[in-house]
Design an enzyme around this catalytic site. Structure first.
Site, PDB file in Angstrom:
ATOM      1  CB  ALA A 248      21.921 -47.212  52.595  1.00  0.00           C
TER       2      ALA A 248
ATOM      3  NE  ARG B 111      28.968 -49.849  45.267  1.00  0.00           N
ATOM      4  CZ  ARG B 111      29.766 -48.897  44.790  1.00  0.00           C
ATOM      5  NH1 ARG B 111      29.320 -47.649  44.640  1.00  0.00           N
ATOM      6  NH2 ARG B 111      31.010 -49.177  44.449  1.00  0.00           N
TER       7      ARG B 111
ATOM      8  CB  ALA C 288      21.712 -51.374  58.693  1.00  0.00           C
TER       9      ALA C 288
ATOM     10  CB  THR D  39      27.623 -43.906  60.804  1.00  0.00           C
ATOM     11  OG1 THR D  39      27.722 -44.536  62.070  1.00  0.00           O
ATOM     12  CG2 THR D  39      28.081 -44.845  59.729  1.00  0.00           C
TER      13      THR D  39
ATOM     14  CG  HIS E  60      27.967 -46.393  65.329  1.00  0.00           C
ATOM     15  ND1 HIS E  60      27.536 -45.110  65.174  1.00  0.00           N
ATOM     16  CD2 HIS E  60      26.840 -47.138  65.441  1.00  0.00           C
ATOM     17  CE1 HIS E  60      26.214 -45.080  65.186  1.00  0.00           C
ATOM     18  NE2 HIS E  60      25.769 -46.295  65.326  1.00  0.00           N
TER      19      HIS E  60
HETATM   20  N1  INI Z   1      21.757 -47.213  60.353  1.00  0.00           N
HETATM   21  C1  INI Z   1      21.758 -47.409  59.019  1.00  0.00           C
HETATM   22  O1  INI Z   1      20.933 -48.174  58.503  1.00  0.00           O
HETATM   23  N2  INI Z   1      22.674 -46.759  58.241  1.00  0.00           N
HETATM   24  C2  INI Z   1      23.585 -45.905  58.762  1.00  0.00           C
HETATM   25  O2  INI Z   1      24.405 -45.340  57.979  1.00  0.00           O
HETATM   26  C3  INI Z   1      23.567 -45.670  60.156  1.00  0.00           C
HETATM   27  N3  INI Z   1      24.458 -44.698  60.748  1.00  0.00           N
HETATM   28  O3  INI Z   1      24.929 -43.819  60.041  1.00  0.00           O
HETATM   29  O4  INI Z   1      24.691 -44.714  61.947  1.00  0.00           O
HETATM   30  C4  INI Z   1      22.639 -46.373  60.948  1.00  0.00           C
HETATM   31  N4  INI Z   1      22.629 -46.195  62.279  1.00  0.00           N
HETATM   32  C5  INI Z   1      21.524 -46.622  63.094  1.00  0.00           C
HETATM   33  C6  INI Z   1      21.638 -48.071  63.540  1.00  0.00           C
HETATM   34  O5  INI Z   1      21.376 -48.946  62.469  1.00  0.00           O
HETATM   35  C7  INI Z   1      20.625 -48.375  64.657  1.00  0.00           C
HETATM   36  O6  INI Z   1      19.313 -48.110  64.190  1.00  0.00           O
HETATM   37  C8  INI Z   1      20.887 -47.561  65.911  1.00  0.00           C
HETATM   38  O7  INI Z   1      22.230 -47.723  66.345  1.00  0.00           O
HETATM   39  C9  INI Z   1      19.941 -48.002  67.066  1.00  0.00           C
HETATM   40  O8  INI Z   1      20.163 -49.362  67.407  1.00  0.00           O
END
Ligand code: INI
Length: 153
Positions: free
Chosen positions: A80, A127, A56, A86, A88
């Site tokens: 999502a 959802r 995301a 996560t 962060h």
């Molecule tokens: N990216 C998501 O789309 N959803 C998540 O729940 C998620 N978690 O859990 O960390 C997540 N992390 C990856 C992030 O979007 C980046 O791709 C990554 O930090 C590299 O920039």
């Protein structure tokens, strides 16, 4: 008083979709919901272009590139972000939402937010096409309406 509203008709619209691969089990259902909604409102699925990004966090950049390309009437963002999965969560959720709004305002192209932000996988499933609807479908219908509203101003 003149009232301006956007019709929910997708015929002739070209829409870009940006979807995260992260949590693909959920996001794949958001993509299906968005495509199904587009077609059921008169759109042609050949007029949809789907770009996958890793997560995301990467969605806003690709959404902005698609919006700037001049090839799309709107861009629909799907992903999502699940708190349980996560540490962060807040950073990814906030930055993706902020970046989507910025991409839309900067380009003047409707960019809609179909990124789930939930506390649990169960809430995300709810959802993504089960008891609480489908956020991908919602983001697509919003895009269709905004394209038509923009044209009717
Ligand atoms: N990216 C998501 O789309 N959803 C998540 O729940 C998620 N978690 O859990 O960390 C997540 N992390 C990856 C992030 O979007 C980046 O791709 C990554 O930090 C590299 O920039």
């Amino acid at each position: 008083m003149k009232v301006v509203e956007g019709k929910l008709l997708a015929s002739g619209q070209r829409i870009g979709i940006v979807a995260a691969r992260f949590n693909d089990f959920i996001v794949s259902h958001l993509i299906s919901g968005a495509e199904d909604t587009f077609v059921r409102h008169g759109g042609n699925s050949d007029d949809l272009t789907l770009a996958f990004v890793p997560g995301a966090f990467e969605i806003p950049l690709m959404a902005q590139k698609m919006a700037e390309s001049g090839k799309f009437d709107a861009v629909v963002c799907l992903g999502a972000v699940i708190r349980g999965a996560t540490p962060h969560f807040d950073m990814v959720a906030n930055e993706s939402a902020k970046g989507i709004a910025t991409a839309s305002l900067k380009t003047g192209v409707p960019v809609t937010n179909g990124i789930l932000t939930t506390d649990s996988i169960e809430q995300a499933v709810e959802r993504a096409g089960t008891k609480a609807g489908n956020k991908g479908a919602d983001a697509m219908i919003t895009a269709i309406e905004m394209v038509n509203l923009s044209k009717s101003l």
